[in-house]
Structures are given as C-alpha cells and as structure tokens.
Design a protein around this motif. Structure first.
Motif, PDB file in Angstrom:
ATOM      1  N   GLU A  94       2.819 -46.545   4.216  1.00  0.00           N
ATOM      2  CA  GLU A  94       2.784 -45.172   4.697  1.00  0.00           C
ATOM      3  C   GLU A  94       1.397 -44.936   5.292  1.00  0.00           C
ATOM      4  O   GLU A  94       0.393 -45.322   4.691  1.00  0.00           O
ATOM      5  N   TRP A  95       1.339 -44.288   6.453  1.00  0.00           N
ATOM      6  CA  TRP A  95       0.068 -44.154   7.164  1.00  0.00           C
ATOM      7  C   TRP A  95       0.042 -42.869   7.979  1.00  0.00           C
ATOM      8  O   TRP A  95       1.069 -42.291   8.297  1.00  0.00           O
ATOM      9  N   LYS A  96      -1.177 -42.460   8.330  1.00  0.00           N
ATOM     10  CA  LYS A  96      -1.342 -41.368   9.283  1.00  0.00           C
ATOM     11  C   LYS A  96      -2.653 -41.538  10.036  1.00  0.00           C
ATOM     12  O   LYS A  96      -3.601 -42.163   9.543  1.00  0.00           O
ATOM     13  N   ILE A  97      -2.680 -40.979  11.239  1.00  0.00           N
ATOM     14  CA  ILE A  97      -3.862 -41.011  12.084  1.00  0.00           C
ATOM     15  C   ILE A  97      -4.115 -39.603  12.611  1.00  0.00           C
ATOM     16  O   ILE A  97      -3.238 -38.740  12.553  1.00  0.00           O
ATOM     17  N   GLU A  98      -5.308 -39.374  13.131  1.00  0.00           N
ATOM     18  CA  GLU A  98      -5.641 -38.086  13.718  1.00  0.00           C
ATOM     19  C   GLU A  98      -5.191 -38.022  15.175  1.00  0.00           C
ATOM     20  O   GLU A  98      -4.802 -39.032  15.768  1.00  0.00           O
ATOM     21  N   LYS A  99      -5.269 -36.844  15.762  1.00  0.00           N
ATOM     22  CA  LYS A  99      -4.967 -36.680  17.180  1.00  0.00           C
ATOM     23  C   LYS A  99      -5.853 -37.613  17.998  1.00  0.00           C
ATOM     24  O   LYS A  99      -7.075 -37.645  17.835  1.00  0.00           O
ATOM     25  N   GLY A 100      -5.209 -38.396  18.860  1.00  0.00           N
ATOM     26  CA  GLY A 100      -5.944 -39.347  19.685  1.00  0.00           C
ATOM     27  C   GLY A 100      -6.283 -40.644  18.971  1.00  0.00           C
ATOM     28  O   GLY A 100      -6.974 -41.500  19.549  1.00  0.00           O
ATOM     29  N   GLY A 101      -5.790 -40.821  17.739  1.00  0.00           N
ATOM     30  CA  GLY A 101      -6.165 -41.972  16.924  1.00  0.00           C
ATOM     31  C   GLY A 101      -5.483 -43.282  17.311  1.00  0.00           C
ATOM     32  O   GLY A 101      -4.485 -43.307  18.028  1.00  0.00           O
ATOM     33  N   ASN A 102      -6.040 -44.364  16.777  1.00  0.00           N
ATOM     34  CA  ASN A 102      -5.557 -45.710  17.066  1.00  0.00           C
ATOM     35  C   ASN A 102      -5.837 -46.604  15.860  1.00  0.00           C
ATOM     36  O   ASN A 102      -6.929 -46.574  15.298  1.00  0.00           O
ATOM     37  N   SER A 103      -4.848 -47.375  15.451  1.00  0.00           N
ATOM     38  CA  SER A 103      -5.010 -48.345  14.370  1.00  0.00           C
ATOM     39  C   SER A 103      -3.895 -49.369  14.508  1.00  0.00           C
ATOM     40  O   SER A 103      -3.200 -49.421  15.538  1.00  0.00           O
ATOM     41  N   GLY A 104      -3.720 -50.196  13.491  1.00  0.00           N
ATOM     42  CA  GLY A 104      -2.656 -51.184  13.551  1.00  0.00           C
ATOM     43  C   GLY A 104      -2.510 -51.924  12.235  1.00  0.00           C
ATOM     44  O   GLY A 104      -3.424 -51.934  11.399  1.00  0.00           O
ATOM     45  N   ILE A 105      -1.343 -52.521  12.056  1.00  0.00           N
ATOM     46  CA  ILE A 105      -1.047 -53.359  10.895  1.00  0.00           C
ATOM     47  C   ILE A 105      -0.776 -54.768  11.410  1.00  0.00           C
ATOM     48  O   ILE A 105       0.095 -54.964  12.269  1.00  0.00           O
ATOM     49  N   PHE A 106      -1.499 -55.740  10.898  1.00  0.00           N
ATOM     50  CA  PHE A 106      -1.420 -57.112  11.380  1.00  0.00           C
ATOM     51  C   PHE A 106      -0.798 -58.023  10.321  1.00  0.00           C
ATOM     52  O   PHE A 106      -0.815 -57.711   9.127  1.00  0.00           O
ATOM     53  N   TYR A 107      -0.301 -59.165  10.761  1.00  0.00           N
ATOM     54  CA  TYR A 107       0.187 -60.187   9.835  1.00  0.00           C
ATOM     55  C   TYR A 107      -0.108 -61.574  10.398  1.00  0.00           C
ATOM     56  O   TYR A 107      -0.393 -61.724  11.587  1.00  0.00           O
ATOM     57  N   HIS A 108      -0.068 -62.578   9.520  1.00  0.00           N
ATOM     58  CA  HIS A 108      -0.362 -63.969   9.888  1.00  0.00           C
ATOM     59  C   HIS A 108      -1.732 -64.088  10.570  1.00  0.00           C
ATOM     60  O   HIS A 108      -1.896 -64.813  11.557  1.00  0.00           O
ATOM     61  N   VAL A 109      -2.706 -63.383  10.016  1.00  0.00           N
ATOM     62  CA  VAL A 109      -4.076 -63.434  10.541  1.00  0.00           C
ATOM     63  C   VAL A 109      -4.777 -64.675  10.017  1.00  0.00           C
ATOM     64  O   VAL A 109      -4.783 -64.942   8.811  1.00  0.00           O
ATOM     65  N   SER A 110      -5.391 -65.445  10.919  1.00  0.00           N
ATOM     66  CA  SER A 110      -6.217 -66.589  10.538  1.00  0.00           C
ATOM     67  C   SER A 110      -7.661 -66.117  10.432  1.00  0.00           C
ATOM     68  O   SER A 110      -8.283 -65.773  11.450  1.00  0.00           O
ATOM     69  N   GLU A 111      -8.168 -66.094   9.231  1.00  0.00           N
ATOM     70  CA  GLU A 111      -9.538 -65.610   9.017  1.00  0.00           C
ATOM     71  C   GLU A 111     -10.498 -66.789   9.089  1.00  0.00           C
ATOM     72  O   GLU A 111     -10.839 -67.408   8.089  1.00  0.00           O
ATOM     73  N   GLU A 112     -10.951 -67.081  10.281  1.00  0.00           N
ATOM     74  CA  GLU A 112     -11.879 -68.185  10.514  1.00  0.00           C
ATOM     75  C   GLU A 112     -12.994 -67.704  11.428  1.00  0.00           C
ATOM     76  O   GLU A 112     -12.781 -66.857  12.303  1.00  0.00           O
ATOM     77  N   ALA A 113     -14.186 -68.270  11.246  1.00  0.00           N
ATOM     78  CA  ALA A 113     -15.369 -67.817  11.976  1.00  0.00           C
ATOM     79  C   ALA A 113     -15.214 -67.959  13.489  1.00  0.00           C
ATOM     80  O   ALA A 113     -15.849 -67.230  14.257  1.00  0.00           O
ATOM     81  N   GLN A 114     -14.373 -68.880  13.930  1.00  0.00           N
ATOM     82  CA  GLN A 114     -14.188 -69.084  15.369  1.00  0.00           C
ATOM     83  C   GLN A 114     -13.438 -67.931  16.037  1.00  0.00           C
ATOM     84  O   GLN A 114     -13.435 -67.822  17.263  1.00  0.00           O
TER      85      GLN A 114
END
Length: 242
Positions: A94-114
């Motif tokens: 469950e989520w909410k943003i403000e007027k003009g807002g921007n966000s996202g939900i990600f999956y299968h993220v590779s957390e590597e320094a490159q």
C-alpha cells in the motif's frame, strides 16, 4: 484420558480464537492486505527500516523512517533494497505519493557496485502522479506500467494523496501487475515481445531484467513517498493467479 481430551480441545479452541483475532485485526487496518502468517505471507515492515531494508549499495538505512507502521521518505534519502533476495514471489504494497510525486517498486535488482542504481537491472512498477507530474508522460510511464517498457491496459489510480494498493506476481518469468484490485498488465520476461520493448527503452544499454532473482526495491525519486502493509510470499507454479 477424559481430562487430557478436554484440555486438548480447550487448547485447540484458544489457538483458533487467537489466529482468527489476529487475521481480523489485519483486515480492519489495511484494505485487502493479506493476513500475516497465513498462506506464507510475511511482513516487510518492522520496528525500524533496517529490519527488512537497506539503502542501495550500503549496509544501513539513512533518512527513511517508520512511524505507526508506515515507512516514509521525505525525498532525497536514496533508494531502499530488501535485505533478502526473491526469485518467484507475490508482493503486496500500500502506498501514496504527493501531488506531482514519483516513485516506484522494483524487483530482481542486482545490487553490485558496477550498477549505479536499481533502475539499471530491476524492472519497475511505476508509481507516479499521472495528472500533475512536471513532465509529459508516455503511456509506458504512467502508474502501473513496467516503467518505460510496457503500458498498463487501464488507469486504476486514485488521486495523489490517496492510498493505493499494488500487487506484483512473478512466477517463472511471467509477471502480473495489479493496481487497486484490478489486473492492469501481464508480460513474460522471456518473451520476444518483452525483449523488443526493452530494446526500444532507455534501459537497452544496461543489464536490465537479465537475472531471475534479486532484491526488491523502493524508490526515492526526490519526492515524499509513504508505504505500509508491505507483505511478500514465495510462490511456485501459481501463474496466472487470481
């Protein structure tokens, strides 16, 4: 024997009452949120943000806060990724943003320094104010899209400032997006259709959507964003789901 039987029945009754009360409590506090501990659902919000998350390419959490069960960033605090890895899963947020807002939900993220950010590897369920964002949006950039890749089939968003519900199901490469209870997009990460769409996107130069296991991600795009009742369960062979 009789006394043991009576004690056993009383214990079972108390246990059933306890479980039922817990599930009723969840249903009263979150519209449609799956009950914790039932059918494999586990929470991804704890007493502190670090209970389940950390800033991308860091070991701790900076700026994000939890109050009254709500995970919040005021903006410019960096993205969060889950402490655990997920391959096949069902996610409820469950989520909410403000007027003009921007966000996202990600999956299968590779957390590597490159990789400088989550967006270089992980597909995104876009969260954005369709009506008041500062820049014009393409069909594949609105809320519920596979951001910059595929457009949702319908607009099921609620106005900025309102709570929305997102459900993401990932099963053997097949992915479904639900928004406020409505299925709005399905795709197959292994299909030629998906690969062609990625090749036309801003992600074509990255190692994008390559791996089939990775971290979940919550984006801080510089705007305030709120998350609550984040729940996940690992699945297998359930596609296409209800």
């Amino acid at each position: 024997m009789c006394n043991k039987f009576i004690i056993s029945m009383i214990t079972m009754a108390l246990s059933a009452w306890s479980c039922g009360s817990s599930q009723q409590g969840v249903s009263r506090t979150a519209t449609g949120a799956p009950a914790i501990g039932k059918d494999g659902w586990q929470p991804l919000i704890g007493k502190t943000p670090a209970s389940h998350w950390h800033n991308y390419l860091r070991k701790d959490v900076a700026g994000w806060e939890i109050a009254n069960g709500i995970l919040f960033s005021g903006g410019n605090n960096g993205d969060l990724v889950s402490n655990d890895l997920f391959d096949q899963f069902e996610l409820y947020v469950e989520w909410k943003i403000e007027k003009g807002g921007n966000s996202g939900i990600f999956y299968h993220v590779s957390e590597e320094a490159q990789y400088a950010g989550m967006y270089q590897t992980g597909p995104e369920f876009q969260l954005i104010d369709n009506d008041h964002y500062a820049e014009p949006l393409q069909a594949n950039q609105v809320t519920g899209s596979a951001s910059d890749v595929l457009a949702p089939t319908l607009n099921a968003t609620r106005p900025a400032g309102s709570w929305n519900t997102t459900r993401i199901l990932v099963d053997r490469g097949k992915v479904g997006h639900w928004l406020n209870g409505k299925k709005i997009l399905t795709y197959d990460l292994n299909s030629e259709h998906w690969k062609a769409a990625v090749a036309r996107s801003k992600f074509q130069a990255f190692d994008y959507a390559i791996v089939r296991s990775g971290r979940l991600g919550l984006q801080d795009h510089g705007h305030p964003v709120w998350f609550r009742n984040i729940r996940v369960r690992r699945i297998s062979n359930v596609w296409p789901g209800p």
